[in-house]
Structure formats: structure tokens, C-alpha cells
Design a protein around this motif. Sequence first.
Motif, mmCIF file in Angstrom:
data_model
loop_
_atom_site.group_PDB
_atom_site.id
_atom_site.type_symbol
_atom_site.label_atom_id
_atom_site.label_comp_id
_atom_site.label_asym_id
_atom_site.label_seq_id
_atom_site.Cartn_x
_atom_site.Cartn_y
_atom_site.Cartn_z
ATOM 1 N N TRP A 133 3.777 13.760 4.403
ATOM 2 C CA TRP A 133 2.488 13.599 3.740
ATOM 3 C C TRP A 133 2.663 12.957 2.367
ATOM 4 O O TRP A 133 3.604 13.278 1.641
ATOM 5 N N VAL A 134 1.739 12.077 2.024
ATOM 6 C CA VAL A 134 1.712 11.453 0.696
ATOM 7 C C VAL A 134 0.553 12.054 -0.082
ATOM 8 O O VAL A 134 -0.596 12.033 0.383
ATOM 9 N N SER A 135 0.845 12.638 -1.241
ATOM 10 C CA SER A 135 -0.186 13.295 -2.033
ATOM 11 C C SER A 135 -1.112 12.270 -2.686
ATOM 12 O O SER A 135 -0.723 11.127 -2.951
ATOM 13 N N GLN A 136 -2.318 12.710 -2.956
ATOM 14 C CA GLN A 136 -3.256 11.869 -3.693
ATOM 15 C C GLN A 136 -2.765 11.710 -5.134
ATOM 16 O O GLN A 136 -2.167 12.617 -5.706
ATOM 17 N N ASP A 139 -3.013 6.330 -8.246
ATOM 18 C CA ASP A 139 -2.709 5.036 -7.644
ATOM 19 C C ASP A 139 -2.813 5.049 -6.116
ATOM 20 O O ASP A 139 -2.652 4.011 -5.478
ATOM 21 N N SER A 140 -3.032 6.249 -5.518
ATOM 22 C CA SER A 140 -3.023 6.326 -4.056
ATOM 23 C C SER A 140 -4.047 7.343 -3.580
ATOM 24 O O SER A 140 -4.224 8.404 -4.192
ATOM 25 N N SER A 141 -4.701 7.003 -2.490
ATOM 26 C CA SER A 141 -5.669 7.939 -1.890
ATOM 27 C C SER A 141 -4.968 9.033 -1.101
ATOM 28 O O SER A 141 -5.589 10.011 -0.690
ATOM 29 N N GLY A 142 -3.663 8.860 -0.854
ATOM 30 C CA GLY A 142 -2.895 9.878 -0.147
ATOM 31 C C GLY A 142 -3.072 9.810 1.360
ATOM 32 O O GLY A 142 -3.852 9.036 1.901
ATOM 33 N N SER A 143 -2.314 10.661 2.049
ATOM 34 C CA SER A 143 -2.356 10.701 3.510
ATOM 35 C C SER A 143 -3.624 11.381 4.002
ATOM 36 O O SER A 143 -4.228 12.201 3.306
ATOM 37 N N ALA A 167 -3.090 16.361 0.052
ATOM 38 C CA ALA A 167 -3.560 15.275 0.910
ATOM 39 C C ALA A 167 -4.944 15.656 1.445
ATOM 40 O O ALA A 167 -5.491 16.700 1.096
ATOM 41 N N THR A 168 -5.514 14.819 2.301
ATOM 42 C CA THR A 168 -6.902 14.984 2.723
ATOM 43 C C THR A 168 -6.999 15.314 4.203
ATOM 44 O O THR A 168 -6.285 14.729 5.023
ATOM 45 N N SER A 169 -7.897 16.242 4.532
ATOM 46 C CA SER A 169 -8.170 16.584 5.928
ATOM 47 C C SER A 169 -9.613 16.218 6.258
ATOM 48 O O SER A 169 -10.516 16.445 5.456
ATOM 49 N N THR A 170 -9.808 15.686 7.452
ATOM 50 C CA THR A 170 -11.149 15.300 7.892
ATOM 51 C C THR A 170 -11.331 15.693 9.354
ATOM 52 O O THR A 170 -10.495 15.365 10.196
ATOM 53 N N ASP A 189 -3.951 -3.090 5.594
ATOM 54 C CA ASP A 189 -3.104 -3.746 4.606
ATOM 55 C C ASP A 189 -1.646 -3.565 5.041
ATOM 56 O O ASP A 189 -1.133 -2.450 5.051
ATOM 57 N N PRO A 190 -0.963 -4.663 5.400
ATOM 58 C CA PRO A 190 0.420 -4.535 5.892
ATOM 59 C C PRO A 190 1.379 -4.000 4.841
ATOM 60 O O PRO A 190 2.460 -3.502 5.167
ATOM 61 N N ASN A 191 0.993 -4.077 3.572
ATOM 62 C CA ASN A 191 1.862 -3.584 2.503
ATOM 63 C C ASN A 191 1.645 -2.111 2.192
ATOM 64 O O ASN A 191 2.366 -1.518 1.401
ATOM 65 N N CYS A 192 0.608 -1.516 2.804
ATOM 66 C CA CYS A 192 0.299 -0.108 2.530
ATOM 67 C C CYS A 192 1.320 0.787 3.214
ATOM 68 O O CYS A 192 1.588 0.650 4.420
ATOM 69 N N GLN A 193 1.871 1.715 2.470
ATOM 70 C CA GLN A 193 2.905 2.612 2.991
ATOM 71 C C GLN A 193 2.370 4.000 3.353
ATOM 72 O O GLN A 193 3.149 4.891 3.666
#
Length: 884
Positions: A133-136, A139-143, A167-170, A189-193
Motif C-alpha cells: 500500500w502507498v499512503s496518501q 504529492d500522492s493520492s495513495g493506493s 490509504a483509501t477504501s471504497t 498514466d504510464p509513469n504512475c507507480q
Amino acid sequence: MASEATESGAELLAFTRFRDSSAARLAYGYGPRSLLDMRESEFGRLAGTVYLDHAGATLFPQSQLTSFTNDLMNNIYGNPHSQNTISKLTHDTVEHVRYRILAHFHTTPEEYSVIFTAGSTAALKLVAEAFPWVSQSPDSSGSQFCYLTDSHTSVVGIRNVVMAMNATSTAVSPEDMWSAKEQGAVACDPNCQLLHLFCYPAQSNYSGTRYPLSWIGEVKSGRMSPVSVPGKWFVLLDAASYVTTSPLDLSAHQADFVPISFYKIFGFPTGLGALLVNNRVAPLLRKNYFGGGTAAAYLAGEDFYIPRQSVTERFEDGTISFLDIIALKHGFDALERLTGGMENIRQHTFTLAQYTYTALSSLHYPNGAPVVRIYRDSDFSSPDVQGPVINFNVLDDNGNVIGYSQVDKMASLYNIHLRTGCFCNTGACQRHLGISNEKFKKHLQAGHVCGDDVDLIDGQPTGSVRVSFGYMSTLEDAQAFLRFIIATRLRSPSDQLLAGPRVAGVPSAEGKAQDMPAVTDRHVLSQNDVGTGSGVCLDAHPGSNAICLHPPQSEATRSQQLSLEKAAGALHGDHGPRVVTNLYLYPIKSCAAFEVTKWPVGNHGLLYDRSWMVVNHNGICLSQKQEPRLCLIQPFIDLQQRIMVIKAQGMEPIEVPLEEDSEQAQICQSKVCADRVNTYDCGEKVASWLSKFFGRPCHLIKQSSSFQRNAKKKLGKDLPPGTAATLSLVNEAQYLLINTSSILELQQQLCTSDENGKEELFPMKDLISRFRANIITNGTRAFEEEKWGEISIGPLRFQVLGPCHRCQMICIDQKTGQRNQDVFQKLSESRERKVNFGVYLMHESLDLSSPCFLSVGSQVLPVSKENVELHNSPALKKHRDVSS
């Protein structure tokens, strides 16, 4: 005309007619071998039982257990982490089972790895904790974690781990996903990780809906997206429900993570599951904790740890459940030998579900109203869109839902086992039943929680009924279930009564049916009866006479009894002053009543009421629901000799001391209504007596005199102030009171007519005995007791806690142990689908410095709930305080 309509609406759909009219390809059974032969040889324990909860747990065949046991008896399996030859055999066998699992799902070790877990829930938890998981951040909206609202609790629980990672749950509804498919691809976005995870069930455990496996590839490729965010999506396919009756081809549908549970496939072993991980995503998984066997190297005194290379070795902490894993091999062998494979199971179980759905949908009341409301997302046209699960609620002829708890209780009387509630799937339950979030919270405030029997609140259902089929299910199972629905909804009680008896005599310990004589009338004792040694009882306090059940009596005694009953206004419609007409205690829980006319009162209720109980070899309490023959055990208490005499037909009487020997008592623990109780064993002599009578190991235990058990809150509410809330081995309260006017109304409803007029099939005294009350009172109106807030009986005062919600035990004839479902069904119909009968009482704190008694003939003075509430209102209390 009405009877003709009833017969038409109650017609059972013939399977041959259904099969001939169906456009679908139907396959029932498994080729030349008879399914009934398989049931007899492999599932003989199911004889007389209709098991329809395969979505909860399927059943294992006998040959699987036999084969596994032989394997264990002929081989030695050691810890697979050791290096000796025995452990090497274990390791190699476990690896062979891994290959067998992957082959079952049409994939290979090059594509997937098998991580053994404690079940599918543990597999889901592993994904939650290991996903990167990537945290918000600024600079990032997170996972994103997205899950279908039609998901099991174990899936929804992942969101708490995600929240902890910032991170975000929906939650996305099935409708949202269909819309996403129509909208097509989402720009990425192909550069988005950013890495995101989408989870959905291959099959809804609630309704059996099968969601498209094509979603896996569409979500992973970006052709559809649960939410429009940049990044890469991974798919967690919850396959636990789906793979129980269908093949899953992972070569065609390459989900990243697939949790499964083996007892849902084989029935045995339980507590073992697996996470199938796509090897391409395995390197992304993170792990913090490491246990035995997962470390290639580590230092105890320094933060140095090197994990093992393979994903399997990294994530299987500690020693795996290797014997259970070996059992899986025998599960696969048996499944393939008996059925020929999962595709055959898929066709067979769907055919049963489609037939049952079609037949159930066709049932209507004479007025045209449907008998059931089915919750579905498919038309049951194909196993591609529907699994062998049917979810529904039963309706009355006005379209009102009959609570699932009542349906469950009725089904058990027909020996049909199904499942009720929300099935750990709140999202699907809300969606199909129309329960808003606000309404759901109100249900919780009203005391309803998952897994209870609060099935209706304000007339609206809180859950539903589910039937599900397994590979060994038969057409006879489906038709028995349908006949149950027809019998309980489309045939009047008089039709059922005239149809004759439906339940055979209760078998004795030798397996022969037997009848018991009627419970004998009560016997009025005088001082001259003292010390006769005939099992009579005496009050514990000097100068008082005790009344008890006694062997058959003379006509004079019977006349005396009738005079007493008439004076009390018991069964003759006398609506004079309310008085106690009968008193009963039940010394041994679920055993026969012991009737008295005067009896001492203690802290827990009537002295010795439910002080003992019969338990099985595991110490589990037996009730008449599991063992109806308990009602044939008749206890008699002799207070003078300080003994309880236990009698039963065909058995020599046996004596049990009333109090334990504190020096020799063997303290043990058991449970009553989920409460832990301290007890002591009454010894091997009475244990042997009970074991002989029931034909299986049993013990008699008594609640320890030093143990205090408190009453529970009712529906989340506190007990009334001043209530002495200590209990014996009763379920909920110290006393149960019923009103003879209420019994009389029920009796009239149960009477059927023939050419000679009305026939009394349920005598008054027999009906009274079914409800197992302590206090019987006459009354001016039926069910007036439910409006009482408190009562006084002589010098004693009691709080009325509320109605008693009845279970299947009221269907057991207390003289014979035979079942008859009409009493329960009639109450369910007449009492607005809630089977309430009688009220619970708790006495206020007693002053036991002087003897306290309850007596037949004592006047009963009730106070209405409204007056009690008014008396206890803050304004009136303040007024009384000022006045004083």
C-alpha cells in the motif's frame, strides 16, 4: 373453491415435467452409479436428515476419512522442517499436495504458489498485511482498495488495515461495476507507480450470484476500473464460495490472489485454507513478522534477517498443519472417484438449485399472493450466472415477512437444516432487503446483532433464509424442503392434523419405539405420609406439607385433585380472582416436571429448580432439542431425606444427594446459554444409569452452591432496578409464568372438526406441560400477562421481564417424547409470526431470614407496565421525595 385453490397452489412441481420444459442442459447425478447408493455408502449418517447448508460447510464422505486414517496408520509423518527420512516423507507429500491443488485449478507451479493458511479469512488477512500500500501524501493520492458491496465480512475487514496505512477504501456496488464496464477503458498514466487492489467474490455467499470472471482481465488491463484513478490495478478474487461446486481455471482467469477454504470443498479437514498467489506479483508482497521456518538466516542480538527465497517459505510462519494438508490428497481422490470432477458437480448442483427455484417461485396462496420472496440477481438460467444457492424470505398471504428465526425453528422440526441471518454479508443483505445505513444502526440500538434471532424489527426483516446444495445433495432433499414449505404455508393445521401422525415413536436405548404412561396427577400429602419411603417429598421447614407427583392414585385422590383445581379456577373458565393454579419445578434441566402445591423459594427461584443437568461425553449440556427422551426422566425431590429420586420406565429408581460433598466433589465447568457455570459431577453411578437409558455416555452435573450466575441484559436493556438477578441453570430468568386463558385460546385454535364435532387432540394439561412453566395462573383474558409490569403472589413481589420466545421444544409431547409441529406453527400464525408464550419473572431481593414459599391457591395481583413506568417516572419520584 378455497380448498381447490390451496391444492393447486400446493402442488409440488414434478422433476420430470421441469426437466422436459427446461431449455437448459440439465445433468442430475454422476453417471451410471446411483446417487442414492452413494448417499447410503458414503453419507449414511444423513439418513432421515435434509442438510441444505453446503455454502456454510459441505460434508465429507466416509471413504475419505477411512483412506486418510489408513494412511496415518501405515505411515509415520514428522515435522517437515527436520531433515530425517520421516520428515522428508512429510515434506515430499505436502509438496505433492501443492501440485495437486494447482492442477485442480488448471495451473502450474510456474504460474502460481500455494501458501497454506488457517482458512480463507486468514488468506485474505495475509493479502491485506502484505500488499504494498502507498499512503496518501501531499504529492500522492495513495493506493485504493475497492471491494464489491456483495462481499464477505472477511473482505470488508481489509479496509481497517488499509486505513492504518493511510490509504483509501471504497465500496462499489454491482451496479457500479456494470456501469464501469459500459464506460470502458480509463486513461492511465504510464509513469504512475500507485498500486491498487480490487476484490470481488466469484460467487456471492448471500445469493449465489456468480460475477463474471472476465472482470479479472478487464480490471488488470485497464479496460474497466472500479474507480477512476491513475495507477496499476491488481485483483483479489474471493473464490471460497465459488470453488465448492465449480471448476476454476486460473490459466484463463489469472487473478493475482485467490483465497480458498478446503472444508467448503471436501468437508474435512476444517481450519485449513490457502492463498494462491500469482508468481508475477509475489515479489511485491511485503512481510514484517517472521516465524519458524521462514528465515534463511537471522541474528538474535542484531537486527539482521534474511527471508527464504520462495513466497511459500516466506509466508508460512511456523510449522504448517501437515497432517491436515495430507488429508487433502484423500479429499481430492474421493471427490474425483465419486463425481468424476468439478464440472459434473457444477451441473448437478445447479440442476437441483434451478428446479428448487422454479418450484418455489410457483407457490402461491389461494388469493394469488406468493409464498416466498426470492433475493436474486439472476434468472437461474445457467451455472455461469448462478450457483446452487437460493436466498429468500417466507411471506404470509398478506405479503408480510415471516421472521427467519421462525422458519428455522419449523424447519428443524422436519429435520431440515438450513441457514438464516445475513450470512456475514451485510452489504448484500442491505441491498436485497432494502435496509438503509440509518435503519441498520437503529436495528443495532434495538439490540439486534449479527447471528442472533431478532428477525423482525417494526415488521421489517433483518435477514433471510438460505438453502444451498452440495455434490451429495439429492432430488429427495430438494423435494423434502419444498414439501416442508407447502405443509407449513399451504395446508391448514386441520389438514395436517387429519393427515395423521408424522413422527414415529421415540426409540428406547435398545432402538425400539416406546410409549410412556401419562405424567401422574399430583398427590396431596398429609403428615401421615411422612417417611413412607415411597419417593414422596416434604417441605424443608417444619409444620408444612409438601405436594409432589406420585404413582397412580385412587379415585378419591383424583376427586380431591379436581376439587382443588376447580377451587383455583384452573381449567374451567372461571374468571374470578387470579390465583396460582399449578406449581412446577424441573430439578434436572430438560427432564420431566415435578409438580407441587407448596414449595420453598431460594435466591435462584424455586428451591432446586434446574439445579442439575445432563451432559454428554464432552460435558456439553443436553436439551430436548437434541435428545427428546430427556422428558421421560422423572425426578422426585424428598426434602426430608435430602435426596432426589430419578425414575424412568424400564429402569430401577436411583437416588442422588441434594447437596454435594465439598470434600469429594469433582469441580468441572460447563456452559448454559453461552454462560460459563461451575458445576460438580454427581458420580459414576448415576452416570451409568443415564448412559444405559440413552444408549450413549452421559453424566449428571449440578451447579456448585458457591457459584453465582447473573442474568443477562435483554436486548441490550438493563434489568429492572432492585431485581435479584442470580440464576440456576435456567436459560434466562428465575421463573416462567403462563396463563390458562392463553392456553385455552391456543387449545381452541388447535382443535379440529370431524363428523362428531370438535375433537380435542391437545388436552389442556398436555398443552400446559409443553411450555414447561413454573407458575400457572388463571386469567380473565388470553395473553394479558404480556401487559403486566410486575406481580405479587402472596408476600412475594416479581418483576415481569418480558415474553418468552419459544423454540422447538414446545412441539415435544412431554409424556412420550414425540414431536408434533402444529403447536409451534399455530403460535407462529396467531401471534403475528413471533412465537411468544408466557412471561419471565425475577423476584426482588428476598429476606431469607424467614421461610418463603409459593403455594397453589395464592392470589396473583398484577400491575400493568404503564402503571409501573408511571410509578418509576422521574417526575413522580421527585414528587414523592418532596412529599416525604
